[in-house]
Enzyme design. Structure first.
Site, PDB file in Angstrom:
ATOM      1  N   SER A  21       0.832  -1.200   0.000  1.00  0.00           N
ATOM      2  CA  SER A  21       0.000   0.000   0.000  1.00  0.00           C
ATOM      3  C   SER A  21       0.868   1.252   0.000  1.00  0.00           C
ATOM      4  O   SER A  21       0.351   2.352   0.137  1.00  0.00           O
ATOM      5  CB  SER A  21      -0.942  -0.016   1.199  1.00  0.00           C
ATOM      6  OG  SER A  21      -0.193  -0.161   2.380  1.00  0.00           O
ATOM      7  N   HIS A  68      -2.169  -2.067  -6.341  1.00  0.00           N
ATOM      8  CA  HIS A  68      -2.698  -1.822  -5.004  1.00  0.00           C
ATOM      9  C   HIS A  68      -4.210  -2.005  -5.015  1.00  0.00           C
ATOM     10  O   HIS A  68      -4.929  -1.265  -5.690  1.00  0.00           O
ATOM     11  CB  HIS A  68      -2.313  -0.405  -4.542  1.00  0.00           C
ATOM     12  CG  HIS A  68      -2.738  -0.120  -3.152  1.00  0.00           C
ATOM     13  ND1 HIS A  68      -3.050   1.131  -2.694  1.00  0.00           N
ATOM     14  CD2 HIS A  68      -2.923  -0.955  -2.085  1.00  0.00           C
ATOM     15  CE1 HIS A  68      -3.399   1.066  -1.426  1.00  0.00           C
ATOM     16  NE2 HIS A  68      -3.342  -0.194  -1.034  1.00  0.00           N
ATOM     17  N   GLU A  94      -4.797   0.539  -8.200  1.00  0.00           N
ATOM     18  CA  GLU A  94      -3.732   1.470  -8.561  1.00  0.00           C
ATOM     19  C   GLU A  94      -2.588   0.650  -9.152  1.00  0.00           C
ATOM     20  O   GLU A  94      -2.154  -0.333  -8.541  1.00  0.00           O
ATOM     21  CB  GLU A  94      -3.223   2.213  -7.316  1.00  0.00           C
ATOM     22  CG  GLU A  94      -4.220   3.191  -6.721  1.00  0.00           C
ATOM     23  CD  GLU A  94      -3.696   3.886  -5.461  1.00  0.00           C
ATOM     24  OE1 GLU A  94      -3.961   5.075  -5.293  1.00  0.00           O
ATOM     25  OE2 GLU A  94      -3.031   3.216  -4.627  1.00  0.00           O
ATOM     26  N   ASN A 127      -4.023   6.262  -0.550  1.00  0.00           N
ATOM     27  CA  ASN A 127      -3.589   6.287   0.848  1.00  0.00           C
ATOM     28  C   ASN A 127      -2.923   7.599   1.242  1.00  0.00           C
ATOM     29  O   ASN A 127      -2.948   8.005   2.404  1.00  0.00           O
ATOM     30  CB  ASN A 127      -2.649   5.114   1.142  1.00  0.00           C
ATOM     31  CG  ASN A 127      -3.431   3.845   1.401  1.00  0.00           C
ATOM     32  OD1 ASN A 127      -4.650   3.905   1.553  1.00  0.00           O
ATOM     33  ND2 ASN A 127      -2.760   2.716   1.441  1.00  0.00           N
TER      34      ASN A 127
END
Ligand code: CAA
Length: 280
Positions: free
Chosen positions: A117, A138, A150, A188
């Site tokens: 992540s 991700h 992602e 994130n």
């Protein structure tokens, strides 16, 4: 190109295995920790039983999808997979060791994908002799439900690898965004500081309910930031925040001390029965 392997049978790994099997792939889910595979298999069976009960899946579909997933505690079973997705704990040393192992056991042409992540794909790739065949995808929790993937290229990722990984992400019906190889990628980097800020507000005396209701009703978020932290895991969220802090060397990403105390106390969220809230 019909077999994939997923390394790690935790919340993310088992969800990614499910996602791939639902898209028609033969999947082997590998985990070396005792009990992890049994737990993943039991959880998936229970989830599918619920879907059958709710009329969202037939018994036949359930058996077909479950029949495409096998479980293994040895890396040898990744043989024959054209693509391997790693979803082991978010620690760089564990990732590097896993990739060095996969490099030995996987077929020469196999692509190795990390579900990190926020860690560096280039650094993970450097643990192998095939850095051009390493990339990041991700996923988001819960992986079968969340629509986004992602895609992150490392410095050495080849165009061929990128194309094949993109086709894989399309086949499992994810919407793709290309994300830069910086800590936190896109989601994130924006989402986790918000969760961190919410934790600071609890430390300052706000109730978790008020913070969550404010964001659910005032910003239309499906879950409040603290509910989401419990859902994903307080430890996972703290590790991501720490990754942002260490990666950017910027004090704006400092992790909230309350999160650190919660992790030390074992208040990890839903999975441990207690986080910002208590669970049965
Ligand atoms: N695994 C698999 N499927 C799950 C699931 C899980 N853990 N939890 C829920 N689902 C499925 C259910 O089976 C259900 O599917 P069906 O409609 O086919 O029956 C569907 O999701 C909806 O579930 P519910 O009706 O029980 O609940 P809901 O409508 O409240 O939705 C939710 C639940 C999808 C989780 C929703 O609350 C939501 O979108 N929350 C935000 C999630 C989010 O932000 N995730 C990103 C986290 S950040 C991250 O993942 C990054 C990282 O690096 C850690």
């Amino acid at each position: 190109m019909n077999k994939v392997a997923v390394i790690g049978a935790g919340l993310m790994g088992s969800g990614i295995a499910q996602t791939c099997a639902q898209a028609g792939y033969e999947v082997v889910n590998v985990d070396v920790f005792p009990g992890a595979l049994e737990k993943a298999e039991a959880n998936l069976n229970a989830l599918f039983d619920k879907k059958v009960q709710k009329g969202k899946m037939t018994e036949g579909e359930k058996c077909e999808i479950l029949g495409r997933i096998s479980y293994s505690s040895t890396y040898e079973d990744v043989k024959g997979a054209y693509l391997i997705v790693e979803a082991v704990p978010e620690k760089i040393d564990i990732k590097k060791e896993t990739f060095a192992n996969l490099d030995q056991y996987a077929d020469e042409e196999t692509i190795l994908v990390s579900n990190t992540s926020g860690l560096s794909i280039s650094e993970i790739a450097a643990a192998t002799k095939r850095p051009h065949k390493v990339m990041g995808v991700h996923f988001f929790y819960p992986a079968p439900v969340m629509k986004l993937a992602e895609l992150i290229r490392g410095l050495a990722t080849s165009d061929d690898t990128y194309r094949t990984v993109r086709e894989f992400a399309e086949r499992i019906k994810k919407t793709i965004v290309d994300a830069p190889e910086f800590p936190g990628f896109i989601v994130n980097r924006i989402l986790v500081p918000m969760q961190n800020e919410a934790a600071f507000m609890v430390m300052e005396g706000c109730s978790p309910e008020d913070v969550d209701n404010a964001m659910k009703l005032g910003a239309n978020h499906p879950m409040g930031p603290l509910e989401l932290t419990d859902f994903v895991g307080v430890d996972v969220m703290l590790a991501t925040m720490t990754g942002l802090y260490e990666g950017f060397h910027d004090s704006k990403y400092r992790p909230c001390p309350l999160l650190e105390t919660m992790v030390k106390a074992g208040h990890l969220g839903r999975k441990s029965g207690r986080g910002f809230y208590k669970y049965e």
